[in-house]
Scaffold this active site. Structure first.
Site, PDB file in Angstrom:
ATOM      1  N   ASN A 185       0.858  -1.185   0.000  1.00  0.00           N
ATOM      2  CA  ASN A 185       0.000   0.000   0.000  1.00  0.00           C
ATOM      3  C   ASN A 185       0.895   1.236   0.000  1.00  0.00           C
ATOM      4  OD1 ASN A 185      -2.824   1.167   0.391  1.00  0.00           O
ATOM      5  ND2 ASN A 185      -1.633   2.255   1.951  1.00  0.00           N
ATOM      6  N   ARG A 202       0.279   9.674  11.226  1.00  0.00           N
ATOM      7  CA  ARG A 202      -1.148   9.945  11.382  1.00  0.00           C
ATOM      8  C   ARG A 202      -1.929   9.305  10.233  1.00  0.00           C
ATOM      9  NH1 ARG A 202      -5.184  13.782   9.197  1.00  0.00           N
ATOM     10  NH2 ARG A 202      -6.416  14.550  10.917  1.00  0.00           N
ATOM     11  N   LEU A 204      -5.303   7.603   9.353  1.00  0.00           N
ATOM     12  CA  LEU A 204      -6.637   7.464   9.942  1.00  0.00           C
ATOM     13  C   LEU A 204      -6.997   5.976   9.916  1.00  0.00           C
ATOM     14  CD1 LEU A 204      -8.243  10.618   8.313  1.00  0.00           C
ATOM     15  CD2 LEU A 204      -7.472  10.351  10.678  1.00  0.00           C
ATOM     16  N   ARG A 207      -7.575   3.794   6.700  1.00  0.00           N
ATOM     17  CA  ARG A 207      -6.594   3.835   5.615  1.00  0.00           C
ATOM     18  C   ARG A 207      -5.869   2.504   5.451  1.00  0.00           C
ATOM     19  NH1 ARG A 207      -8.802   8.104   3.482  1.00  0.00           N
ATOM     20  NH2 ARG A 207      -8.104  10.118   4.298  1.00  0.00           N
ATOM     21  N   ASP A 298      -5.771  22.090   9.439  1.00  0.00           N
ATOM     22  CA  ASP A 298      -6.205  21.025   8.536  1.00  0.00           C
ATOM     23  C   ASP A 298      -6.975  21.604   7.338  1.00  0.00           C
ATOM     24  OD1 ASP A 298      -6.353  18.477   7.634  1.00  0.00           O
ATOM     25  OD2 ASP A 298      -7.579  17.706   9.264  1.00  0.00           O
TER      26      ASP A 298
END
Ligand SMILES: Cc1cc2nc3c(=O)[nH]c(=O)nc-3n(C[C@H](O)[C@H](O)[C@H](O)COP(=O)(O)O)c2cc1C
Length: 502
Positions: A185, A202, A204, A207, A298
């Site tokens: 991946n 980080r 999520l 993912r 963000d």
């Protein structure tokens, strides 16, 4: 069909941009703390060139060795070029992607597959393993390894510290072989630098990288990870694309580039990495140690609060002799991810149409974070159809789970034009009849306007002309000028008032 030359490296893409006057070197000293973000934002908002900061200043006042590249994908044209096509070639590439996702593509899509024969063949090709690679010209380990010497930006005044924003994070699940690249991946997950050899990952929970991490953790082992910085444009964009799990982003990137991906074994972790990247940070993600990540500005335009994410222990930094460091910022749109999102939405249209054929066009306004509001135009044929389309988007297509408002318009309305949308809302919609409200549906946990984290309402607005049993009133006919008279007026005005813009 790929219409631009292959870009096997970030550098080859930069040369291509420079030849089109879309590349600017900044020789002035610019601090990695806030200043670089401020410059980048103004250039991005003006639709400006890729930037290379040749004199980055670190927080201790010293000069960083690596130059910083930002605004790489600051225009939709450059995003499309990174995928190998001009803007008007996106729909065809999107049709190919739709066909790829469909186990037995319908008639129209089989045609799309046949028009990309080389790409289809390349997808089956194994990556090429090389023994020596530009990305390993320098290998820094032990006392030579220091992430704080990299020009990693601290973007916003309220940010917790320096943040890697364009890392291609490469992982494979536990129980697979290093050579089995199809199981790899690659995703873009931001990484907070803590010290010379520690950082926070980080990813999520939904993912690909996080799923691989869970597989190693269940086996009681730490997860090997390669953080690729300054990859070629196809690898960068493939890593940000939601590809079907059957295709590795690395193989897909090679196919997009029209050549087999060139990979080399990493020095200290059991992974293969892109041989032509600028830098690779190698390390291990802890199965149990976490640290508070953030706060960071963000894509919503707000700071996230600090949350625990796993810690990476870095074992090596490999790089080219004169490496470039690729960076970007996330913030209230427009930012680079919003521009990439706009292009990806165009790529997704054929896939969406395959599920809901009456959809003509779709717009996810970047100003609404590129996913929280959708405007969709349909070929309306029967009463209630707009509601069916709303429910189809929310129910069948995972990428609309967090779209809190869907506005449905007729196909004479341009869903990408706020004036058109406002006219449809003002003339074709009754708030009492045409608004559908839902409660307790899934929502992006970053949305603090939701009553509960991860659980919120949704609103659908039917701004189509009402037909059949939807109405008992006569609706006015839409006014149109005769095209012959329009042509006459254009011709006359081009002579008597040549400066007039229609
Ligand atoms: C510049 C940029 C930054 C991103 N930052 C994050 C992030 O911090 N965490 C995350 O989970 N996804 C982030 N994403 C989104 C993912 O990279 C993207 O959804 C990707 O398709 C995920 O791949 P995966 O499905 O293989 O995990 C970012 C995307 C971009 C373009």
């Amino acid at each position: 069909m790929r219409q631009f030359p292959s870009f096997p490296t970030l550098r080859s893409f930069l040369d291509w941009c420079a030849a089109r006057e879309q590349f600017l070197c900044i020789a002035d000293p610019v601090s990695t703390r806030h200043q670089m973000t401020a410059v980048h934002r103004q250039v991005l908002e003006a639709g400006g060139p890729v930037l290379r900061f040749d004199h980055p200043i670190l927080p201790d006042g010293s000069r960083a060795k690596a130059a910083v590249i930002t605004n790489l994908f600051g225009t939709p044209e450059r995003v499309a070029a990174g995928l190998g096509v001009p803007l008007d070639g996106l729909e065809e590439l999107g049709a190919f992607l739709a066909a790829l996702k469909s186990p037995s593509p319908p008639e129209g899509m089989r045609d799309a597959l046949s028009r990309w024969p080389m790409l289809k063949t390349a997808l089956a090709a194994r990556p090429k393993l090389v023994k020596s690679a530009p990305v390993q010209e320098e290998v820094l380990e032990g006392p030579d390894l220091d992430l704080t010497r990299l020009p990693v930006q601290t973007h916003w005044p309220g940010d917790a510290g320096p943040l890697l924003t364009w890392p291609v994070v490469v992982t494979r699940p536990h129980g697979t072989a290093q050579e089995d690249v199809n199981r790899y991946n690659a995703g873009i997950y931001r990484i907070q630098v803590l010290s010379c050899d520690r950082a926070i990952m980080r990813w999520l929970p939904h993912r690909g990288g996080a799923a691989h991490h869970r597989s190693w953790t269940q086996a009681g082992e730490k997860t090997p990870v390669a953080i690729v910085l300054g990859a070629d444009p196809a690898t960068l964009l493939s890593s940000a694309l939601p590809l079907p799990e059957t295709h590795s982003e690395l193989t897909f990137a090679g196919a997009l580039n029209g050549m087999r991906a060139r990979l080399v074994p990493a020095k200290t972790v059991p992974l293969l990495v892109p041989a032509e990247a600028e830098m690779v940070i190698e390390g291990w993600v802890s199965p149990d140690e976490t640290a508070p990540e953030g706060p960071f500005g963000d894509h919503t335009g707000y700071y996230n609060k600090a949350e625990p994410f796993p810690v990476i222990e870095v074992t090596a930094l490999t790089q080219r002799r004169d490496p470039l460091y690729l960076s970007t910022y996330t913030g209230r749109p427009p930012d680079e991810p919003a521009i990439i999102g706009e292009v990806f939405n165009r790529l997704a249209l054929p896939t969406i149409r395959a599920q809901i054929p009456e959809i003509r066009d779709l717009w996810l306004p970047p100003a609404a974070c590129s996913y929280r509001i959708a405007v969709v135009s349909i070929d309306k044929r029967y009463p209630g159809q707009a509601r069916r389309v709303m429910m189809g988007l929310w129910g069948m297509l995972p990428q609309f789970s967090y779209t809190k408002m869907v506005i449905v318009v007729d196909d004479d309305i341009n869903p990408g034009n706020w004036d058109d949308i406002a006219w449809a809302l003002a003339t074709r919609m009754d708030p009492g009849r045409d608004v559908m409200m839902l409660e307790n549906t899934p929502m992006d946990y970053l949305d603090f306007a939701s009553p509960e984290p991860g659980l919120a309402g949704k609103m659908g607005i039917d701004a189509t002309i009402k037909i059949g049993s939807e109405t008992h009133r006569d609706w006015g006919a839409v006014m149109h000028m005769d095209p012959k008279d329009e042509a006459f007026a254009s011709d006359l005005l081009s002579r008597v008032l040549p400066g007039l813009q229609a």
